[in-house]
Write a protein that holds these residues in place. Sequence first.
Motif, PDB file in Angstrom:
ATOM      1  N   ALA A  64      29.133  16.632  52.096  1.00 24.69           N
ATOM      2  CA  ALA A  64      27.738  16.209  52.170  1.00 24.69           C
ATOM      3  C   ALA A  64      27.557  14.988  53.069  1.00 24.69           C
ATOM      4  O   ALA A  64      26.428  14.618  53.388  1.00 24.69           O
ATOM      5  N   TYR A  65      28.661  14.347  53.501  1.00 27.52           N
ATOM      6  CA  TYR A  65      28.530  13.091  54.245  1.00 27.52           C
ATOM      7  C   TYR A  65      28.453  13.340  55.761  1.00 27.52           C
ATOM      8  O   TYR A  65      27.462  12.972  56.397  1.00 27.52           O
ATOM      9  N   HIS A  66      29.488  13.983  56.350  1.00 21.45           N
ATOM     10  CA  HIS A  66      29.468  14.225  57.798  1.00 21.45           C
ATOM     11  C   HIS A  66      29.780  15.681  58.158  1.00 21.45           C
ATOM     12  O   HIS A  66      30.077  15.988  59.304  1.00 21.45           O
ATOM     13  N   GLY A  67      29.768  16.547  57.157  1.00 20.07           N
ATOM     14  CA  GLY A  67      29.813  17.974  57.441  1.00 20.07           C
ATOM     15  C   GLY A  67      31.175  18.605  57.694  1.00 20.07           C
ATOM     16  O   GLY A  67      31.237  19.742  58.146  1.00 20.07           O
ATOM     17  N   TRP A  68      32.263  17.910  57.437  1.00 21.95           N
ATOM     18  CA  TRP A  68      33.561  18.586  57.552  1.00 21.95           C
ATOM     19  C   TRP A  68      33.560  19.776  56.590  1.00 21.95           C
ATOM     20  O   TRP A  68      33.045  19.676  55.459  1.00 21.95           O
ATOM     21  N   THR A  69      34.189  20.872  57.043  1.00 27.40           N
ATOM     22  CA  THR A  69      34.076  22.109  56.274  1.00 27.40           C
ATOM     23  C   THR A  69      35.444  22.617  55.838  1.00 27.40           C
ATOM     24  O   THR A  69      36.376  22.689  56.645  1.00 27.40           O
ATOM     25  N   VAL A 108      36.677  14.932  46.773  1.00 23.93           N
ATOM     26  CA  VAL A 108      36.823  13.744  47.618  1.00 23.93           C
ATOM     27  C   VAL A 108      37.270  14.199  49.007  1.00 23.93           C
ATOM     28  O   VAL A 108      38.400  14.668  49.192  1.00 23.93           O
ATOM     29  N   CYS A 109      36.381  14.053  49.971  1.00 30.01           N
ATOM     30  CA  CYS A 109      36.658  14.510  51.330  1.00 30.01           C
ATOM     31  C   CYS A 109      37.763  13.676  51.968  1.00 30.01           C
ATOM     32  O   CYS A 109      37.875  12.463  51.745  1.00 30.01           O
ATOM     33  N   LYS A 110      38.579  14.346  52.801  1.00 30.50           N
ATOM     34  CA  LYS A 110      39.712  13.685  53.447  1.00 30.50           C
ATOM     35  C   LYS A 110      39.283  12.841  54.646  1.00 30.50           C
ATOM     36  O   LYS A 110      40.116  12.165  55.238  1.00 30.50           O
ATOM     37  N   HIS A 111      37.994  12.897  55.009  1.00 28.92           N
ATOM     38  CA  HIS A 111      37.526  12.048  56.111  1.00 28.92           C
ATOM     39  C   HIS A 111      37.312  10.632  55.592  1.00 28.92           C
ATOM     40  O   HIS A 111      38.168   9.767  55.755  1.00 28.92           O
ATOM     41  N   ARG A 112      36.206  10.387  54.885  1.00 28.74           N
ATOM     42  CA  ARG A 112      35.960   9.041  54.361  1.00 28.74           C
ATOM     43  C   ARG A 112      35.490   9.084  52.916  1.00 28.74           C
ATOM     44  O   ARG A 112      34.633   8.344  52.494  1.00 28.74           O
ATOM     45  N   ALA A 113      36.117  10.046  52.154  1.00 27.73           N
ATOM     46  CA  ALA A 113      35.962  10.088  50.686  1.00 27.73           C
ATOM     47  C   ALA A 113      34.585  10.516  50.197  1.00 27.73           C
ATOM     48  O   ALA A 113      34.214  10.262  49.052  1.00 27.73           O
ATOM     49  N   GLY A 114      33.822  11.168  51.054  1.00 22.60           N
ATOM     50  CA  GLY A 114      32.522  11.667  50.625  1.00 22.60           C
ATOM     51  C   GLY A 114      32.686  12.825  49.648  1.00 22.60           C
ATOM     52  O   GLY A 114      33.783  13.361  49.475  1.00 22.60           O
ATOM     53  N   PRO A 115      31.554  13.201  49.002  1.00 21.32           N
ATOM     54  CA  PRO A 115      31.613  14.323  48.065  1.00 21.32           C
ATOM     55  C   PRO A 115      31.505  15.653  48.801  1.00 21.32           C
ATOM     56  O   PRO A 115      30.633  15.834  49.651  1.00 21.32           O
TER      57      PRO A 115
END
Length: 358
Positions: A108-113, A86-93
């Motif tokens: 996979a949502y906005h590319g945070w790495t 669960v990504c810390k930006h907006r909960a993407g995978p």
Amino acid sequence: MPATKTLAEMCTELPLDVAVALHADFYKDSQWLAVEQEQVFAKTWQLAAHAGDLRHTGDHVVCQIANKPILIVRHQDGQLRAFYNVCKHRAGPIATCKGSAAKSLQCAYHGWTYSLDGQLRSATEMQGAQQFDVGTIRLNDVRVHEWNGLVFVALSSDVPAFDEVYAGIAERIVPHDLSTMRFAKRDSYELACNWKVYVDNFLEGYHLPYVHPGLSKVLDYRVYDTELFAWYSLQHSPLRNNEGIYGDGHAYYYFVYPNVMLNITPGRLQTNRIIPLGHERCVVEFDYYYTDDPEVQARAASEQAFSDEIQAEDIAICEQVQRGLASGVYEAGRLNPKRESGVWHFHNLLRRAYAQQK
Ligand code: FES
Ligand SMILES: [Fe+2]
């Protein structure tokens, strides 16, 4: 109609010789599944993957544990790490499927790495954001443990140590050695029954002569025995007349609370994982592992076909039992002390978990 029982009454543990099965409400009422996700699945070591998928740095898998998305990855230090996927930006995978040799983990949502230890490294086009420091952001960690090529995770810190739960299994099954077995194949079966119906059915050999006439010839029902331990039970039997399906030796059927089975025959491990899909549906995953021994390899196909036959027999009876449990005329029947101690043990562990719910 049966009188309604209180939760305290349904959770009372009785000695084996006067014990009754778990109350039908736990199998037919939808409210209990959420309690089980929280009190049972999130508070136990859950079989999540096999190490064959996580051999090298950056190899990763995704899975659902207690209905939560989880990501497991092999770190540069050789150890496994597990996180909520669960990504810390907006909960993407962070990952949507398994993969290999990743240098970093990119959402996979906005590319945070993120690095392989879950630390955020870079956030795409966030230069204009004030009071935003990537160094303070990391994925939520999950406990992970590798054992004989199997990978387990535990969501809660309130879970006994892995070695305490699995204590004694590797020593008991000598000369079988699970660490020499490699993953070969997965078969999945979907059943129209509560997940506990399938577990209950696994936990007793009482039904063997009636439901599995073929398997009864292979296992020695007279000496078929059940032993109870803190977190698991073991059914075992010598193998006989099996026409080369399993080879000669001993069969061990471990059930580790709440939903893992380790079925061990010479040169072979078959794991079963029972996952609820709803209160009246579950999926059962059979994973097959074998040693490299050519004799073991040669009998794999016939053994898998035999297992599939037995599974069809178990599915049919489990789905009928679910209809019986939901019929409204059944509450909780007496258990057979000689043949159903494993069921009693499982039900008591569940009763303790249900009693925890707020
Ligand atoms: S949700 Fe992960 S980058 Fe946006
Ligand atoms: Fe069975």
